[in-house]
Design a protein around this motif. Structure first.
Motif: not given
Length: 277
Positions: A4, A6, A56-57, A75, A77
């Motif tokens: 990810y 952010d 995961n986020a 955020i 992916e």
């Protein structure tokens, strides 16, 4: 584990503030199965871009919330291969901030990239008029010229588009110099092979990792591709930001005014890089 990016937008941010926050992330991240590996700081724009492996986020957000409370605005992916293509094997300082390749000690990379496209003019006509084998030989010339120029300009090939190449640069000036080398080499090739001239269009745009679209350099890629498609044969057409990023670099540009590009709600100001000897 997914990758990810952010994005933080802070009105007053310093590199030292970010370094302290990143250190706190490192203290907390294992609790959530997260790995914040590196980050980019654009102090001028007040933005931070963090690259993180996380299940995961939400897990990535939990780390920021517990560590320092500086939550990300977005955020998203990202595909690891795209992150590698755009950013490469970056060098970081002890705090985890990405450094400008070949820059001064602790010269931080703000994360801005210039994306460049080449497009072979009349590529379909080549195949129809010359046959597959002869056309492929010309395409090989293009590929060789572009890849040599990338190597000389610290550019990274992102992908081959079939009729051209998409590349990424840390420096806007390096991208323009690469485009100039491409046009000059192909111009000399055309002089030596007048019966089979090979001409390309080049388009380039500069931008941050995440702007309007929620994909890595999506807006910048789209603009560079559209500028390439709008360019005349043998022209290097660049976005309005690039001449400003090239001030003091000895490069010349001609303002071509506003151009209408598919997918953009309003006309876009463009410039043509001067490449003739």
């Amino acid at each position: 584990m997914p990758l990810y990016m952010d994005i933080h937008e802070l009105s007053e941010v310093t590199a030292e503030d970010v370094a302290k926050a990143h250190a706190k992330d490192m203290e907390v991240q294992r609790k959530y199965g997260v790995e914040y590996s590196k980050y980019w700081v654009n102090e001028k724009a007040g933005k931070i871009f963090c690259l993180v492996h996380a299940p995961n986020a939400e897990a990535a957000e939990h780390v920021h919330r517990e560590a320092h409370g500086m939550l990300a605005e977005k955020i998203i992916e990202v595909q690891p291969e795209l992150a590698e293509a755009f950013f490469g094997g970056v060098e970081t300082n002890d705090a985890g901030a990405v450094l400008v390749p070949g820059g001064a000690t602790d010269d931080r990379d703000p994360g801005i990239r210039t994306v460049l496209f080449t497009d072979i003019v009349d590529s379909t006509a080549f195949t129809q008029s010359m046959g597959d084998e002869a056309a492929m030989a010309l395409f090989d010339v293009h590929n060789s010229v572009v890849r040599n120029a990338l190597a000389n300009s610290s550019g990274r090939e992102v992908k081959h588009t079939g009729d051209g190449i998409m590349a990424s640069f840390v420096s806007a000036a390096s991208a323009v110099r690469c485009a100039i080398q491409i046009q000059r080499k192909l111009d000399r090739h055309a002089e030596a092979n007048p019966e089979r001239p090979l001409k390309v269009r080049v388009g380039a745009a500069a931008g941050e990792p995440v702007e309007q679209n929620n994909d890595l350099f999506g807006s910048t890629v789209q603009l560079a591709a559209r500028l390439c498609g709008h360019a005349q044969p043998e022209q290097i057409l660049v976005s309005n930001a690039i001449p400003d990023l090239c001030i003091g670099k000895g490069l010349l540009f001609e303002d071509v005014g506003e151009v209408v590009l598919k997918g953009f709600g309003s006309p876009v100001r463009a410039h043509a890089a001067v490449w003739a000897d």
